[in-house]
Scaffold this motif. Structure first.
Motif, PDB file in Angstrom:
ATOM      1  N   PRO A   1      14.602  10.830   1.540  1.00  0.00           N
ATOM      2  CA  PRO A   1      13.152  10.993   1.646  1.00  0.00           C
ATOM      3  C   PRO A   1      12.488   9.791   2.330  1.00  0.00           C
ATOM      4  CG  PRO A   1      13.896  11.500  -0.578  1.00  0.00           C
ATOM      5  CD  PRO A   1      15.056  10.908   0.144  1.00  0.00           C
ATOM      6  N   PHE A   2      11.372  10.078   2.969  1.00  0.00           N
ATOM      7  CA  PHE A   2      10.607   9.062   3.703  1.00  0.00           C
ATOM      8  C   PHE A   2      10.298   7.861   2.836  1.00  0.00           C
ATOM      9  CE2 PHE A   2       6.489   7.354   5.181  1.00  0.00           C
ATOM     10  CZ  PHE A   2       6.849   6.992   6.470  1.00  0.00           C
ATOM     11  N   PHE A   3       9.937   8.058   1.586  1.00  0.00           N
ATOM     12  CA  PHE A   3       9.571   6.969   0.679  1.00  0.00           C
ATOM     13  C   PHE A   3      10.653   5.899   0.626  1.00  0.00           C
ATOM     14  CE2 PHE A   3       9.411   5.024  -3.555  1.00  0.00           C
ATOM     15  CZ  PHE A   3       8.101   4.597  -3.599  1.00  0.00           C
ATOM     16  N   TYR A   4      11.919   6.319   0.600  1.00  0.00           N
ATOM     17  CA  TYR A   4      13.026   5.369   0.487  1.00  0.00           C
ATOM     18  C   TYR A   4      13.402   4.746   1.818  1.00  0.00           C
ATOM     19  CZ  TYR A   4      13.534   7.182  -4.193  1.00  0.00           C
ATOM     20  OH  TYR A   4      13.296   7.552  -5.481  1.00  0.00           O
ATOM     21  N   TRP A   5      13.549   5.573   2.876  1.00  0.00           N
ATOM     22  CA  TRP A   5      14.000   4.979   4.121  1.00  0.00           C
ATOM     23  C   TRP A   5      12.928   4.130   4.768  1.00  0.00           C
ATOM     24  CZ3 TRP A   5      11.711   5.933   8.763  1.00  0.00           C
ATOM     25  CH2 TRP A   5      11.119   7.166   9.000  1.00  0.00           C
ATOM     26  N   PHE A   6      11.662   4.390   4.505  1.00  0.00           N
ATOM     27  CA  PHE A   6      10.589   3.540   5.035  1.00  0.00           C
ATOM     28  C   PHE A   6      10.670   2.138   4.427  1.00  0.00           C
ATOM     29  CE2 PHE A   6       6.184   1.955   5.074  1.00  0.00           C
ATOM     30  CZ  PHE A   6       5.915   2.061   6.434  1.00  0.00           C
ATOM     31  N   GLN A   7      10.933   2.064   3.121  1.00  0.00           N
ATOM     32  CA  GLN A   7      11.066   0.750   2.477  1.00  0.00           C
ATOM     33  C   GLN A   7      12.309   0.012   2.970  1.00  0.00           C
ATOM     34  OE1 GLN A   7      10.569   0.815  -1.795  1.00  0.00           O
ATOM     35  NE2 GLN A   7       9.211   2.572  -1.630  1.00  0.00           N
ATOM     36  N   MET A   8      13.406   0.719   3.186  1.00  0.00           N
ATOM     37  CA  MET A   8      14.625   0.091   3.711  1.00  0.00           C
ATOM     38  C   MET A   8      14.402  -0.414   5.135  1.00  0.00           C
ATOM     39  SD  MET A   8      16.775   0.075   1.330  1.00  0.00           S
ATOM     40  CE  MET A   8      15.629   0.147  -0.023  1.00  0.00           C
ATOM     41  N   LEU A   9      13.651   0.334   5.911  1.00  0.00           N
ATOM     42  CA  LEU A   9      13.320  -0.094   7.268  1.00  0.00           C
ATOM     43  C   LEU A   9      12.531  -1.393   7.246  1.00  0.00           C
ATOM     44  CD1 LEU A   9      13.155   0.540  10.338  1.00  0.00           C
ATOM     45  CD2 LEU A   9      11.009   1.719   9.818  1.00  0.00           C
TER      46      LEU A   9
ATOM     47  N   PRO B   1       8.835  12.970   6.456  1.00  0.00           N
ATOM     48  CA  PRO B   1      10.077  13.469   7.014  1.00  0.00           C
ATOM     49  C   PRO B   1      11.286  12.798   6.359  1.00  0.00           C
ATOM     50  CG  PRO B   1       9.179  11.855   8.507  1.00  0.00           C
ATOM     51  CD  PRO B   1       8.181  12.013   7.376  1.00  0.00           C
ATOM     52  N   THR B   2      12.366  13.525   6.296  1.00  0.00           N
ATOM     53  CA  THR B   2      13.590  12.952   5.745  1.00  0.00           C
ATOM     54  C   THR B   2      14.452  12.434   6.889  1.00  0.00           C
ATOM     55  OG1 THR B   2      14.711  15.078   5.806  1.00  0.00           O
ATOM     56  CG2 THR B   2      13.595  14.492   3.753  1.00  0.00           C
ATOM     57  N   LEU B   3      15.295  11.465   6.585  1.00  0.00           N
ATOM     58  CA  LEU B   3      16.228  10.893   7.559  1.00  0.00           C
ATOM     59  C   LEU B   3      17.616  10.981   6.951  1.00  0.00           C
ATOM     60  CD1 LEU B   3      16.542   9.329  10.265  1.00  0.00           C
ATOM     61  CD2 LEU B   3      16.332   7.241   8.921  1.00  0.00           C
ATOM     62  N   PHE B   4      18.454  11.868   7.489  1.00  0.00           N
ATOM     63  CA  PHE B   4      19.792  12.116   6.952  1.00  0.00           C
ATOM     64  C   PHE B   4      19.737  12.520   5.474  1.00  0.00           C
ATOM     65  CE2 PHE B   4      20.424   8.751  10.212  1.00  0.00           C
ATOM     66  CZ  PHE B   4      20.998   9.557  11.183  1.00  0.00           C
ATOM     67  N   GLY B   5      18.700  13.262   5.096  1.00  0.00           N
ATOM     68  CA  GLY B   5      18.555  13.732   3.730  1.00  0.00           C
ATOM     69  C   GLY B   5      17.865  12.750   2.793  1.00  0.00           C
TER      70      GLY B   5
ATOM     71  N   CYS C   1       0.845  -1.207   0.000  1.00  0.00           N
ATOM     72  CA  CYS C   1       0.000   0.000   0.000  1.00  0.00           C
ATOM     73  C   CYS C   1       0.875   1.251   0.000  1.00  0.00           C
ATOM     74  CB  CYS C   1      -0.905   0.005   1.221  1.00  0.00           C
ATOM     75  SG  CYS C   1      -2.077  -1.334   1.265  1.00  0.00           S
ATOM     76  N   PRO C   2       1.336   1.699  -1.153  1.00  0.00           N
ATOM     77  CA  PRO C   2       2.214   2.872  -1.179  1.00  0.00           C
ATOM     78  C   PRO C   2       1.535   4.158  -0.724  1.00  0.00           C
ATOM     79  CG  PRO C   2       1.748   2.123  -3.405  1.00  0.00           C
ATOM     80  CD  PRO C   2       1.130   1.136  -2.468  1.00  0.00           C
ATOM     81  N   VAL C   3       0.229   4.147  -0.612  1.00  0.00           N
ATOM     82  CA  VAL C   3      -0.479   5.326  -0.118  1.00  0.00           C
ATOM     83  C   VAL C   3       0.000   5.664   1.299  1.00  0.00           C
ATOM     84  CG1 VAL C   3      -2.763   6.140   0.603  1.00  0.00           C
ATOM     85  CG2 VAL C   3      -2.483   4.927  -1.558  1.00  0.00           C
ATOM     86  N   LEU C   4       0.419   4.644   2.046  1.00  0.00           N
ATOM     87  CA  LEU C   4       0.882   4.852   3.421  1.00  0.00           C
ATOM     88  C   LEU C   4       2.212   5.590   3.492  1.00  0.00           C
ATOM     89  CD1 LEU C   4       0.096   1.308   4.884  1.00  0.00           C
ATOM     90  CD2 LEU C   4      -1.231   3.401   5.175  1.00  0.00           C
ATOM     91  N   TYR C   5       3.053   5.442   2.480  1.00  0.00           N
ATOM     92  CA  TYR C   5       4.405   6.003   2.570  1.00  0.00           C
ATOM     93  C   TYR C   5       4.821   6.806   1.340  1.00  0.00           C
ATOM     94  CZ  TYR C   5       5.453   1.691  -0.002  1.00  0.00           C
ATOM     95  OH  TYR C   5       5.455   0.665  -0.903  1.00  0.00           O
ATOM     96  N   ASN C   6       3.889   7.196   0.515  1.00  0.00           N
ATOM     97  CA  ASN C   6       4.196   7.971  -0.693  1.00  0.00           C
ATOM     98  C   ASN C   6       4.286   9.455  -0.355  1.00  0.00           C
ATOM     99  OD1 ASN C   6       4.678   8.679  -3.291  1.00  0.00           O
ATOM    100  ND2 ASN C   6       2.574   8.437  -3.985  1.00  0.00           N
ATOM    101  N   GLN C   7       5.382   9.818   0.315  1.00  0.00           N
ATOM    102  CA  GLN C   7       5.614  11.210   0.680  1.00  0.00           C
ATOM    103  C   GLN C   7       7.107  11.458   0.822  1.00  0.00           C
ATOM    104  OE1 GLN C   7       3.567  11.803   4.343  1.00  0.00           O
ATOM    105  NE2 GLN C   7       4.155   9.834   5.140  1.00  0.00           N
TER     106      GLN C   7
END
Length: 68
Positions: A43-51, A37-41, A28-34
């Motif tokens: 974007p949320f979209f990428y670090w959420f998937q890595m998490l 907030p950024t983490l060390f520069g 459900c990318p609607v949950l994290y398609n933003q």
């Protein structure tokens, strides 16, 4: 008559339901398609998937331990 070990254990399927958590979260990318907030520069979209890679590995390990 089958040996007791070959019979399926009732009530031991609930750990497999834990595998739905990472699947439903990442499908459900609607949950994290933003962006924020950024983490060390990053974007949320990428670090959420890595998490979720780490969280999914932990959940899979837990399911393996619970079903052995």
């Amino acid at each position: 008559m089958l040996p007791e070990e070959s019979l399926p254990r009732r009530g031991r399927l609930w750990p497999f339901a834990l595998l739905l958590i990472p699947f439903l979260t990442t499908v459900c990318p609607v949950l994290y398609n933003q962006v924020e907030p950024t983490l060390f520069g990053v974007p949320f979209f990428y670090w959420f998937q890595m998490l979720w890679i780490i969280v999914t590995a932990t959940i899979v390990g837990l399911v393996v331990l619970l079903t052995e």
